[in-house]
Design a protein around this motif. Structure first.
Motif, PDB file in Angstrom:
ATOM      1  N   HIS A 442       0.775  -1.224   0.149  1.00 34.25           N
ATOM      2  CA  HIS A 442       0.082  -0.062  -0.042  1.00 34.25           C
ATOM      3  C   HIS A 442       0.847   1.174   0.041  1.00 34.25           C
ATOM      4  O   HIS A 442       0.639   2.022  -0.780  1.00 34.25           O
ATOM      5  N   ASP A 443       1.832   1.246   0.730  1.00 36.83           N
ATOM      6  CA  ASP A 443       2.673   2.363   1.146  1.00 36.83           C
ATOM      7  C   ASP A 443       3.643   2.684  -0.208  1.00 36.83           C
ATOM      8  O   ASP A 443       4.251   3.778  -0.482  1.00 36.83           O
ATOM      9  N   LEU A 444       3.904   1.647  -1.123  1.00 34.02           N
ATOM     10  CA  LEU A 444       4.528   1.910  -2.349  1.00 34.02           C
ATOM     11  C   LEU A 444       3.503   2.199  -3.416  1.00 34.02           C
ATOM     12  O   LEU A 444       3.972   3.027  -4.274  1.00 34.02           O
ATOM     13  N   LYS A 445       2.378   1.711  -3.384  1.00 34.42           N
ATOM     14  CA  LYS A 445       1.534   1.738  -4.430  1.00 34.42           C
ATOM     15  C   LYS A 445       1.019   3.356  -4.326  1.00 34.42           C
ATOM     16  O   LYS A 445       1.083   4.069  -5.583  1.00 34.42           O
ATOM     17  N   THR A 446       0.675   4.036  -3.256  1.00 32.69           N
ATOM     18  CA  THR A 446       0.148   5.305  -3.371  1.00 32.69           C
ATOM     19  C   THR A 446       1.225   6.290  -3.781  1.00 32.69           C
ATOM     20  O   THR A 446       0.837   6.880  -4.733  1.00 32.69           O
ATOM     21  N   SER A 449       1.472   5.725  -7.540  1.00 29.11           N
ATOM     22  CA  SER A 449       0.476   6.356  -8.462  1.00 29.11           C
ATOM     23  C   SER A 449       0.288   7.982  -8.540  1.00 29.11           C
ATOM     24  O   SER A 449      -0.192   8.383  -9.666  1.00 29.11           O
ATOM     25  N   VAL A 450       0.831   8.485  -7.489  1.00 34.71           N
ATOM     26  CA  VAL A 450       0.940  10.019  -7.590  1.00 34.71           C
ATOM     27  C   VAL A 450       1.682  10.277  -8.600  1.00 34.71           C
ATOM     28  O   VAL A 450       1.624  11.144  -9.729  1.00 34.71           O
ATOM     29  N   ILE A 451       3.104   9.552  -8.544  1.00 34.36           N
ATOM     30  CA  ILE A 451       4.048   9.853  -9.532  1.00 34.36           C
ATOM     31  C   ILE A 451       3.505   9.644 -10.909  1.00 34.36           C
ATOM     32  O   ILE A 451       4.022  10.370 -11.923  1.00 34.36           O
ATOM     33  N   ARG A 452       2.697   8.522 -11.020  1.00 36.67           N
ATOM     34  CA  ARG A 452       2.531   8.238 -12.495  1.00 36.67           C
ATOM     35  C   ARG A 452       1.370   9.390 -12.860  1.00 36.67           C
ATOM     36  O   ARG A 452       1.567   9.800 -14.109  1.00 36.67           O
ATOM     37  N   THR A 480       8.901  10.329  -4.707  1.00 40.52           N
ATOM     38  CA  THR A 480      10.175   9.352  -4.929  1.00 40.52           C
ATOM     39  C   THR A 480      10.779   9.278  -3.468  1.00 40.52           C
ATOM     40  O   THR A 480      11.343   8.017  -3.162  1.00 40.52           O
ATOM     41  N   GLU A 481      10.870  10.261  -2.837  1.00 31.77           N
ATOM     42  CA  GLU A 481      11.569  10.322  -1.724  1.00 31.77           C
ATOM     43  C   GLU A 481      10.984   9.635  -0.410  1.00 31.77           C
ATOM     44  O   GLU A 481      11.451   8.685   0.205  1.00 31.77           O
ATOM     45  N   ARG A 482       9.693   9.877  -0.714  1.00 33.10           N
ATOM     46  CA  ARG A 482       8.842   8.974   0.440  1.00 33.10           C
ATOM     47  C   ARG A 482       8.926   7.392   0.025  1.00 33.10           C
ATOM     48  O   ARG A 482       9.051   6.610   0.873  1.00 33.10           O
ATOM     49  N   ILE A 487      11.467   2.016   1.544  1.00 30.82           N
ATOM     50  CA  ILE A 487      12.164   1.304   1.223  1.00 30.82           C
ATOM     51  C   ILE A 487      13.410   0.777   2.080  1.00 30.82           C
ATOM     52  O   ILE A 487      13.589  -0.037   2.712  1.00 30.82           O
ATOM     53  N   ASP A 488      13.915   2.237   2.491  1.00 33.47           N
ATOM     54  CA  ASP A 488      14.896   2.123   3.752  1.00 33.47           C
ATOM     55  C   ASP A 488      14.318   1.506   4.745  1.00 33.47           C
ATOM     56  O   ASP A 488      15.180   0.834   5.698  1.00 33.47           O
ATOM     57  N   ASP A 489      13.270   1.697   5.401  1.00 34.62           N
ATOM     58  CA  ASP A 489      12.598   1.204   6.389  1.00 34.62           C
ATOM     59  C   ASP A 489      12.688  -0.150   6.443  1.00 34.62           C
ATOM     60  O   ASP A 489      13.184  -1.071   7.394  1.00 34.62           O
ATOM     61  N   VAL A 490      12.087  -0.722   5.288  1.00 34.76           N
ATOM     62  CA  VAL A 490      12.155  -2.229   5.011  1.00 34.76           C
ATOM     63  C   VAL A 490      13.539  -2.881   5.126  1.00 34.76           C
ATOM     64  O   VAL A 490      13.775  -3.996   5.529  1.00 34.76           O
TER      65      VAL A 490
END
Ligand code: ADP
Length: 667
Positions: A442-446, A449-452, A480-482, A487-490
């Protein structure tokens, strides 16, 4: 999810089937076996007890027989028997005096008896017929018999006629004339009787005293001891108190067996003379026994020279065990009755101590519960039971088994509890992991989609004004930063799980990394119309920190402040010195956290109850990990609907270590 939790319950089921079940079955079998064993042991104990009873009975019987045979064969006993069977009263007297001696030498002896010509000679059962006075007077020397006879006749006539004075005088004359002591005593007794009848009690008592003290070796015509008859008469005349020493002397002589008396006489004398002295204490035994001896004793047809015969005499409750042997003269039998008190108090305990130590051995009247004695004392039985110590010891194995079984069951149950807890934790973790995947996606998808959308907008809008284009471009950069932060957290979490996450601590201020975080966050916050007010005082003390990690921690807190801000669109970040600590506080006015959740928010995969919020439950977990690496803490103060304040506290650095650099591994 259901499938995974059902799967993780499998170890519990396997444990129950493979361990708990068999163990309980084994325990049950053990219990059954131990009960069987107990029963077998009880049966064995019973058999042992029976055997012991038989051996004890044998032992007692043979001991008793041997003791009796020893007495009967003893020359001194045979001598005693010949004295007692003599027709001469003096000889019987001498024999009687020896009875106590035999008794003290042989405790098995209770009474002694002699039978001659099928009549009980000793102890006497029936008094002989009274001697005729004429017989005794005829024995007097020098023809005195005739004169004495005349004197007695005249005195008796006077006495019958109530002329007591003349009767007394004639009796006194007779006493003076007589040569033999027994006739003298007869005459003196008559004097006393006549005096008493004349009313001269005191005179009579004086004469009786003379008889009781001076004629102790004489008997009446009825073979009663003159001394005893005299003191009985003294007592009848009321002189017992005045002459108490004489009465006492006669009583004790009687008890010592001084005179040959029948049991009936003895009982009668004792009754009259010393009501507090029991007739059984008469040296010749109980009258009842003599009665039984006279009526029930049957001589065997023939008795060999050294043969010892035995029989039971007398009915319950006081049967007697009798032992006898051929007496010193043809046709005589001499025997003893066994002292059963001695058997019970001495012979039996000795046998019991040898054969059945530590057990309780008792004798009592023969019954089905007791093993009877064979041959002799058949009216007794012996019983052997477990002593107290032994009975207690028997319960020890049962107790030990119960304790052991109890412990095993406890351990099993502990296993069930631990396993169940483990399974529950595993189930929860599985669920949390699944949530993580969902949350991360979810946190990757949001942002994606904004970027897209932004990129397509720029692409499709020809001649877009420059400020707009910059806004969309900046949006793309921020999202992108977010993405990078997620990804950093994971990645960080994964490193921590592998034990590979390390921190590079160096002395310095917290200001720079905190500022880097707010700067990095600002554009993203602007994009979401979120305002962060920053309060950073000057002159804060240095701490030991990993700037990148501090930046990440603060970013995570700011991210949460925005994510859980609700309607309010603002947060405050404050830095301040707090004693030996420097604190960073991120405070929002958002949805807040309930007390129950506050204790859990720092656990991995732990997320709020509202799934609509997105997230994956790692942010605060990483914050806590970072703070632990810094030797600091993180805490939260929050109230639902009011807002939350997360506080990081770093220990102020000791001055002399300011330049050191440390690498801390936090696995
Ligand atoms: P995530 O935010 O990805 O769910 P976190 O570890 O950052 O994971 O946070 C754990 C949970 O703590 C969140 O799901 C949320 O319920 C709660 N939480 C964290 N920060 C805040 C906050 N500032 N306000 C309200 N709730 C918060």
């Amino acid at each position: 999810m259901t499938g995974s939790s059902g799967g993780s319950r499998r170890p519990l089921v396997i444990y129950l089937i493979a361990v708990v079940g068999p163990t309980l079955i084994v325990l049950t079998f053990g219990l059954v076996a131990s009960r069987r064993q107990d029963e077998a042991a009880a049966a064995l104990r019973l058999t042992t007890a029976r055997l012991q009873e038989e051996r004890i009975a044998d032992d007692v019987v043979s001991g008793l027989k041997a003791s009796a045979a020893e007495v009967l064969a003893d020359p001194s006993f045979r001598n005693l028997a010949s004295l007692l069977s003599s027709p001469d009263p003096a000889a019987v007297d001498a024999g009687r005096a020896l009875v106590p001696e035999i008794r003290s030498r042989y405790p098995v002896v209770r009474d002694v008896f002699v039978i001659a010509d099928n009549r009980v000679r000793y102890p006497r059962v029936t008094p002989p017929l009274p001697h005729p006075l004429e017989d005794w007077l005829g024995e007097e020397p020098d023809g005195r018999g005739i004169r004495l006879s005349a004197l007695f006749a005249r005195a008796q006539a006077a006495e019958s006629a109530g002329r007591f004075d003349s009767s007394v005088r004639d009796y006194q004359r007779a006493a003076a004339l007589a040569k033999s002591r027994k006739v003298q005593a007869l005459a003196l007794a008559a004097v006393a009787r006549a005096k008493a009848r004349s009313g001269d009690s005191s005179g009579a008592i004086d004469v009786l005293e003379v008889i009781a003290t001076g004629y102790t070796d004489t008997y009446t015509l009825n073979e009663r001891p003159q001394a005893v008859v005299a003191v009985m008469e003294i007592a009848r005349l009321g002189g017992a108190h005045r002459k108490s020493d004489i009465v006492a002397a006669v009583v004790s002589a009687l008890l010592e067996g001084r005179w040959s008396v029948t049991p009936e006489q003895c009982a009668h004398f004792m009754e009259t003379l010393a009501r507090d002295v029991r007739a059984e204490r008469c040296a010749i035994g109980t009258p009842a026994f003599v009665q039984v001896l006279a009526t029930a004793f049957r001589l065997p047809v023939s008795l060999e020279a050294h043969e010892v015969g035995t029989m039971v005499l007398g009915p319950a409750p006081n049967p007697q065990q009798v032992f006898y042997a051929a007496g010193p003269f043809p046709g005589t039998v001499a025997g003893i009755t066994a002292n059963l008190d001695w058997v019970r108090l001495h012979v039996l305990p000795t046998a019991a101590a040898r054969i059945a130590p530590e057990r309780e051995v008792r004798v009592g009247p023969a019954s089905s519960e007791r093993t009877p004695f064979q041959g002799v004392i058949p009216f007794w039985g012996v019983s052997v039971t477990a002593g107290r110590a032994q009975a207690e010891r028997r319960y020890l194995p049962v107790l030990a088994y119960a304790l052991g079984a109890g412990m095993v069951v406890t351990v099993l149950m502990l296993g069930v509890v631990l396993l169940a807890r483990d399974v529950a934790r595993e189930t929860r973790l599985n669920r949390l992991r699944a949530d993580l995947v969902g949350g991360v996606s979810h946190d990757l998808k949001t942002p994606l989609s904004v970027i897209r959308v932004y990129a397509e907008t720029v692409e499709k809008t020809d001649g877009m004004p420059a400020p707009d284009r910059r806004w969309f471009a900046s949006g793309i950069v921020q999202e992108t930063e977010r993405l990078r932060r997620v990804i950093d957290d994971v990645i960080d979490f994964s490193r921590i799980q592998q034990g590979e996450r390390s921190y590079r601590l160096s002395p310095g201020s917290l200001v720079a990394p905190v500022r880097a975080a707010t700067d990095r966050f600002k554009a993203y916050a602007d994009l979401h119309n979120f305002a962060v007010e920053t309060v950073i005082p000057a002159g804060l003390p240095a701490v030991r920190r990993d700037p990148a990690a501090v930046e990440q921690a603060v970013l995570n807190l700011l991210d949460n402040a925005l994510k859980y801000s609700g309607e309010s669109k603002r947060a405050t970040l404050r830095l301040y010195a707090d004693g030996q600590m420097v604190a960073v506080v991120v405070e929002d006015e958002g949805i807040g956290i309930s007390n129950a959740e506050q204790v859990r928010v720092f656990d991995r995969f732990q997320r709020g109850t509202d799934p609509a919020q997105g997230g994956y439950g790692l942010g605060l977990y990483l914050v806590r990990h970072i703070m632990q690496a810094h030797g600091g803490t993180v805490d939260v103060q929050s109230a639902p609907g009011v807002g939350s304040a997360f506080r990081l506290r770093f220990p102020v650095m000791a001055v002399d270590h300011e330049n050191a650099e440390t690498i801390v591994d936090r696995g």
